[in-house]
Design a protein around this motif. Structure first.
Motif, mmCIF file in Angstrom:
data_model
loop_
_atom_site.group_PDB
_atom_site.id
_atom_site.type_symbol
_atom_site.label_atom_id
_atom_site.label_comp_id
_atom_site.label_asym_id
_atom_site.label_seq_id
_atom_site.Cartn_x
_atom_site.Cartn_y
_atom_site.Cartn_z
ATOM 1 N N LYS A 251 0.799 -1.287 -0.012
ATOM 2 C CA LYS A 251 0.026 -0.039 0.162
ATOM 3 C C LYS A 251 0.844 1.175 -0.124
ATOM 4 O O LYS A 251 0.704 2.241 -0.659
ATOM 5 C CB LYS A 251 -0.948 -0.061 1.384
ATOM 6 C CG LYS A 251 -2.261 -0.870 1.370
ATOM 7 C CD LYS A 251 -2.851 -0.817 2.175
ATOM 8 C CE LYS A 251 -4.514 -1.575 1.897
ATOM 9 N NZ LYS A 251 -5.625 -1.157 2.893
ATOM 10 N N LEU A 252 1.951 1.312 0.801
ATOM 11 C CA LEU A 252 2.996 2.434 0.814
ATOM 12 C C LEU A 252 3.460 2.771 -0.759
ATOM 13 O O LEU A 252 3.511 3.825 -1.175
ATOM 14 C CB LEU A 252 4.217 2.080 1.774
ATOM 15 C CG LEU A 252 5.056 3.265 1.850
ATOM 16 C CD1 LEU A 252 4.435 4.668 2.391
ATOM 17 C CD2 LEU A 252 6.201 2.697 2.998
ATOM 18 N N VAL A 253 3.720 1.596 -1.300
ATOM 19 C CA VAL A 253 4.314 1.826 -2.859
ATOM 20 C C VAL A 253 2.955 2.512 -3.581
ATOM 21 O O VAL A 253 3.447 3.511 -4.261
ATOM 22 C CB VAL A 253 4.615 0.257 -3.442
ATOM 23 C CG1 VAL A 253 4.941 0.509 -4.813
ATOM 24 C CG2 VAL A 253 5.887 -0.127 -2.504
ATOM 25 N N GLY A 254 1.805 2.005 -3.351
ATOM 26 C CA GLY A 254 0.611 2.487 -4.224
ATOM 27 C C GLY A 254 0.382 3.983 -4.102
ATOM 28 O O GLY A 254 0.127 4.550 -4.947
ATOM 29 N N LEU A 255 0.886 4.204 -2.577
ATOM 30 C CA LEU A 255 0.325 5.730 -2.376
ATOM 31 C C LEU A 255 1.562 6.925 -3.281
ATOM 32 O O LEU A 255 0.992 7.847 -3.721
ATOM 33 C CB LEU A 255 0.488 5.935 -0.989
ATOM 34 C CG LEU A 255 -0.412 5.546 0.178
ATOM 35 C CD1 LEU A 255 0.099 5.754 1.537
ATOM 36 C CD2 LEU A 255 -1.868 5.969 -0.403
ATOM 37 N N MET A 256 2.561 6.253 -3.620
ATOM 38 C CA MET A 256 3.410 7.083 -4.184
ATOM 39 C C MET A 256 3.091 7.053 -5.758
ATOM 40 O O MET A 256 3.788 8.070 -6.503
ATOM 41 C CB MET A 256 4.715 6.511 -4.205
ATOM 42 C CG MET A 256 5.483 6.601 -2.831
ATOM 43 S SD MET A 256 5.542 8.391 -2.204
ATOM 44 C CE MET A 256 4.095 8.343 -1.204
ATOM 45 N N GLU A 257 2.078 6.457 -6.116
ATOM 46 C CA GLU A 257 1.572 6.485 -7.708
ATOM 47 C C GLU A 257 0.598 7.729 -7.710
ATOM 48 O O GLU A 257 0.187 7.989 -8.926
ATOM 49 C CB GLU A 257 1.097 5.300 -7.990
ATOM 50 C CG GLU A 257 1.888 4.169 -8.114
ATOM 51 C CD GLU A 257 1.361 2.751 -8.130
ATOM 52 O OE1 GLU A 257 0.059 2.770 -8.434
ATOM 53 O OE2 GLU A 257 1.959 1.636 -8.449
ATOM 54 N N ARG A 258 0.251 8.332 -6.625
ATOM 55 C CA ARG A 258 -0.693 9.705 -7.057
ATOM 56 C C ARG A 258 0.219 10.786 -7.683
ATOM 57 O O ARG A 258 1.224 10.732 -7.351
ATOM 58 C CB ARG A 258 -1.044 9.858 -5.616
ATOM 59 C CG ARG A 258 -1.816 9.136 -4.910
ATOM 60 C CD ARG A 258 -2.527 9.314 -3.303
ATOM 61 N NE ARG A 258 -1.383 9.585 -2.489
ATOM 62 C CZ ARG A 258 -1.132 9.713 -1.062
ATOM 63 N NH1 ARG A 258 -2.245 10.308 -0.739
ATOM 64 N NH2 ARG A 258 -0.012 9.821 -0.544
#
Length: 376
Positions: A291-298
């Motif tokens: 999820k932390l990796v996914g947040l950086m795709e914003r």
């Protein structure tokens, strides 16, 4: 009429069960002087997460005095709730109350359990007064005391712990905890002051992924101050005038922070299936890292220095509302200045906190970095 009936019943009950106790005047975090019979035996917690502080004093049984509490702990920190419930199963039977701020607090229900004191978080003060709850409690002789681990925790935590020590008759234990906390913070701030290292620009995102909104953060208190104490520069400090606020994605991009720290917890009760990073005791760290990796795709984060350099981190959100903040100050200092704090281990500090002050065994799961090899 119903309120008067409760008042009459309460008066009879108090008259028939008078206990030998010492009357003391407590000065709460708002400066109010409140007379309380101590040690208190029956406590209502205006917020369930106030148990974090009470548990450090009543470590043999944190719920021995609690006759009512707000229902937020089970929703906001389900892992901690479940661990406590496994050891103290009767907590499921403690009467729960709604919140003062959302208008669901039942004053007559609170009075009916005959508390010796009602302990409220500072943030509830305006709503408590607007609803006349303070006057109703005063009318039946129930003291109301405000403490604070949330609005200005770096200012009010020591005072709040001293107040809990007075109320429970455990002033010495409160002083021991305060020293443990203060020594940890001083070790960090003294090193920063002496070494005077170059300070990274830091964006601290409050409840990252909790909603689609970007980006909630902190001004000059709470995590905002913790970032500064850990040797970073809080990029939102000049934008957010109070403790909490929001900056827009363009401001994040323009600031181009060197470090990103998000706060996270298991918020399935509030945001089902959300992008939040579910940290807490015994958290699923593989899922947390995903999820932390996914947040950086914003859009606000693609291309910033923190992402390019892999300085992406997340911490347990509830550090912002507990007296345990000193642990996360250590952790952020280690992220911001790894060489300067190579000998510091925040996990060891938190484990010592559990061993000395809490009735639970320490379980990791409170911190994660994108560079970690996450395993369970």
């Amino acid at each position: 009429m119903k309120f008067l009936g409760v008042f009459a019943a309460l008066t009879m009950l108090v008259t028939g069960t008078a206990q030998a106790a010492e009357s003391v005047t407590v000065t709460d975090v708002t400066g109010r002087k409140v007379t309380v019979e101590v040690p208190v035996q029956k406590v209502i917690l205006g917020e369930g997460r106030l148990i974090y502080g009470l548990a450090t004093l009543d470590s043999e049984d944190p719920f021995q005095r609690v006759v009512g509490w707000r229902d937020d702990l089970k929703k906001a920190d389900p892992q901690t709730y479940d661990i406590y419930a496994a050891k103290y199963p009767r907590i499921d039977d403690i009467p729960t109350f709604g919140g003062i701020k959302d208008g669901t607090f039942d004053i007559e229900q609170a009075i009916s359990v005959n508390p010796d004191v009602v302990i409220m978080n500072l943030e509830a003060k305006a709503a408590t007064e607007d609803g006349g709850f303070d006057e109703k409690l005063a009318a039946v002789g129930i003291p109301l005391v405000y403490i604070d681990f949330r609005e200005a925790p770096m200012k009010n935590t020591d005072t709040s712990m001293k107040i809990l020590g007075q109320l429970t008759g455990k002033e010495d234990r409160a002083a021991e905890f305060i020293k443990f906390r203060s020594d940890s913070i001083k070790n960090v701030t003294d090193r920063i002051a002496k070494a005077n290292p170059e300070k990274p620009q830091v964006f601290i995102e409050r409840a990252a992924g909790y909603s689609d909104e970007c980006c909630m953060s902190f001004g000059n208190e709470n995590f905002g101050t913790m970032v500064e104490m850990a040797g970073g520069v809080n990029i939102a400090a000049s934008i957010i005038p109070g403790t909490f606020g929001t900056i827009n994605p363009e401001q994040v991009v323009a600031s181009n922070p060197d470090q990103f720290v998000g706060t996270g917890a298991s918020w399935e009760a509030y945001s089902p299936g959300g992008a939040w990073v579910g940290l807490g005791p015994d958290a699923d760290m593989v899922e947390a890292r995903r999820k932390l990796v996914g947040l950086m795709e914003r859009p606000a984060f693609t291309g910033i220095k923190a992402v390019e350099n892999g300085e992406i981190h997340a911490v347990w959100h509830q550090f912002y509302n507990s007296p345990y903040q000193f642990v996360v100050i250590e952790q952020m200092a280690k992220w911001f200045h790894p060489d300067l704090f190579a000998d510091i281990d925040p996990e060891t500090t938190f484990k010592e906190l559990h061993e000395r002050f809490l009735p639970l065994d320490y379980q990791p799961g409170y911190f994660i970095s994108i560079s970690d090899t996450a395993t369970n």
